[in-house]
Motif scaffolding. Structure first.
Motif, mmCIF file in Angstrom:
data_model
loop_
_atom_site.group_PDB
_atom_site.id
_atom_site.type_symbol
_atom_site.label_atom_id
_atom_site.label_comp_id
_atom_site.label_asym_id
_atom_site.label_seq_id
_atom_site.Cartn_x
_atom_site.Cartn_y
_atom_site.Cartn_z
ATOM 1 N N SER A 151 0.826 -1.205 0.021
ATOM 2 C CA SER A 151 0.030 0.131 -0.102
ATOM 3 C C SER A 151 0.786 1.245 0.123
ATOM 4 O O SER A 151 2.059 1.243 0.721
ATOM 5 N N VAL A 153 0.601 5.455 0.648
ATOM 6 C CA VAL A 153 -0.136 6.428 1.186
ATOM 7 C C VAL A 153 0.060 7.838 0.315
ATOM 8 O O VAL A 153 1.349 8.203 0.315
ATOM 9 N N VAL A 159 -5.025 6.336 -0.164
ATOM 10 C CA VAL A 159 -4.059 5.018 -0.093
ATOM 11 C C VAL A 159 -4.425 4.022 -1.567
ATOM 12 O O VAL A 159 -5.413 3.878 -1.782
ATOM 13 N N PHE A 212 -7.971 7.951 2.528
ATOM 14 C CA PHE A 212 -6.886 7.394 3.608
ATOM 15 C C PHE A 212 -7.373 7.634 4.933
ATOM 16 O O PHE A 212 -8.082 8.953 4.892
#
Length: 461
Positions: A151, A153, A159, A212
């Protein structure tokens, strides 16, 4: 095998997200290459590669974001991500590396979601959901600690979850998050990346973009911190506070299950299907016992639980569920619990993860996770009965709170379906035994002790 494939064949099995650990890699080839950026002789270049890895009669596909630069231009902080030096696709020698660590390159991924330039970019498609608002310009910061995926961000806004192991068609994580769009209990989906891959009749999901959730605490971190403080002599009030969180998590889980049942197909398990499900549990137990002999002393009791389940009067409702539910799959921001990672068990074929299941499977997974949070902290304290007793009491209180919250939230009352719940829990624990034996042998006592405790609790007197 080309020079790049030879380098990747050495590098791939060492990655934490590689699912075939312990099994020799017999062949590897680059199935497809998608060029996302070509910056000329000085680079950097970004290619999305789909690898096909063969191991002992099985073939798996993996996604690699491959960066390449002239060796003298590779920044020092990316040196540890280097895969090797080779001629990339017939060009001049370049150092190739895992581009997920390169903020300069990953920033371009978010930009591509807003790129409206037509033509020439149909192999990999960046899709956005209607109404999604994207804020670009931030670099992609790699999140650490994930096992099966990667992942990135972007600032405090988005994200991007890239799926390392690929399965044909839409990923269940995208399917279920899209079905739950608008729910306060998930991170809002914004879009996805897809590609047409050889042998797949429908586009394959490569990544999913979500909002996010900042300043949130991982459920596993919260639980183990609470157990640790309890074992260190903290007051019972602090334990009770976490039990309230467990009850809230139960209610949240029930809300999510209800939403999934309202937006996606549902069904019921017939008596024959329940019997077939119990037989599959027996087969998994036999396989695990053959590999982990310590399980044998409890096998008869576990088999008895499966036998009871096979005779449940049913029918049992089924629907889409999380599929790999535990404390590491939930986070706690200020506004309440949020569920993550609806991909299901990533080692299972995607067609199995898309199947309808009884919601008690998710309940069982979370109950096992409370046991894990307690048992994990006992690994370094063997032979301390007072600590073990306190940890088990903690697990029991939070399991009860979660079940109470789940029932209060409108879910199936676990207390009224104990035979099914017990079978699902044992099935999950057997899976854990096999997983720990293969991947973390020092954790093996955690599921084994849980099985032993559950067996002991079922013995009269």
């Amino acid at each position: 095998m080309c020079e790049l494939e030879e380098l990747l064949a050495v590098w791939l099995p060492r990655q934490r997200w590689f699912s075939g650990k312990g099994i020799p890699l017999r062949r590897l080839r680059i199935l497809s290459r998608h060029q996302l950026l070509s910056a000329g002789p000085e680079g950097p270049d970004l290619d999305l590669l789909v690898l096909e890895a063969g191991q002992r009669g099985t073939t798996s596909r993996y996604q690699i974001m491959l960066g390449s630069r002239p060796p003298r231009t590779l920044p020092a902080h990316l040196a540890r991500t280097a895969i090797g030096v080779c001629q990339v696709f017939g060009g001049r020698p370049q150092v190739v590396y895992d581009a997920a660590h390169d903020e300069e390159l990953t920033a371009l991924l978010l930009e591509r979601f807003t790129d409206t330039e037509p033509g020439g970019r149909s192999e990999v498609r960046f899709r956005t959901l209607p109404g999604a608002r994207l804020r670009t310009g931030a670099p992609g910061r790699l999140l650490t600690g994930e096992q099966s995926n990667t992942s990135l961000v972007f600032g405090r806004d988005h994200v991007l979850k890239t799926f390392r192991r690929l399965w044909p068609g839409p990923n269940p994580d995208l399917e279920l998050n899209t079905a739950l769009s608008g729910s306060p209990y998930v991170a809002e989906p914004c879009g996805w990346i897809e590609a047409d891959l050889p042998g797949s009749p429908t586009p394959t999901t490569l990544a999913m973009l979500q909002t996010f959730v900042p300043e949130a605490t991982d459920g596993w971190v919260m639980a183990t911190a609470n157990v640790r403080s309890l074992l260190a002599g903290a007051t019972r009030e602090r334990e009770a506070a976490f039990a309230e969180e467990a009850a809230l998590l139960g209610r949240t889980t029930a809300e999510v299950h209800r939403s999934l049942s309202q937006t996606l197909p549902t069904d019921v398990l017939s008596l024959d299907e329940i019997s077939d499900l119990a037989e599959a549990m027996v087969e998994r137990l036999a396989m695990a016992t053959a590999e982990v002999p310590e399980l044998a002393e409890h096998a008869q009791s576990v088999m008895s639980a499966y036998s009871d389940f096979s005779q449940v009067d049913g029918p049992l409702p089924t629907q889409r569920v999380h599929g790999d539910y535990h404390l590491g799959q939930v986070i706690r921001p200020e506004r309440g619990w949020v569920l993550l990672d609806f991909e299901g068990e990533p080692t299972m074929p995607v067609q199995d993860r898309r199947r309808l299941s009884n919601p008690l499977r998710d309940v069982a997974g979370m109950l096992r996770s409370f046991d894990y949070a307690a048992g994990y902290l006992l690994i370094d304290h063997p032979g301390e009965p007072d600590l073990e007793r306190s940890a088990r009491v903690w697990a029991r209180h939070n399991r009860e709170a979660f079940c109470r919250g789940y029932a209060d939230g409108g879910g199936i009352d676990p207390d009224k379906h104990l035979v099914a719940l017990r079978a699902f829990e044992f099935d999950k624990a057997v899976y854990e035994v096999l997983y720990e034996a293969r991947n973390r042998p020092n954790w093996l006592r955690v599921p084994l002790d849980s099985i032993a405790s559950a067996v002991a609790a079922s013995v009269p007197g």
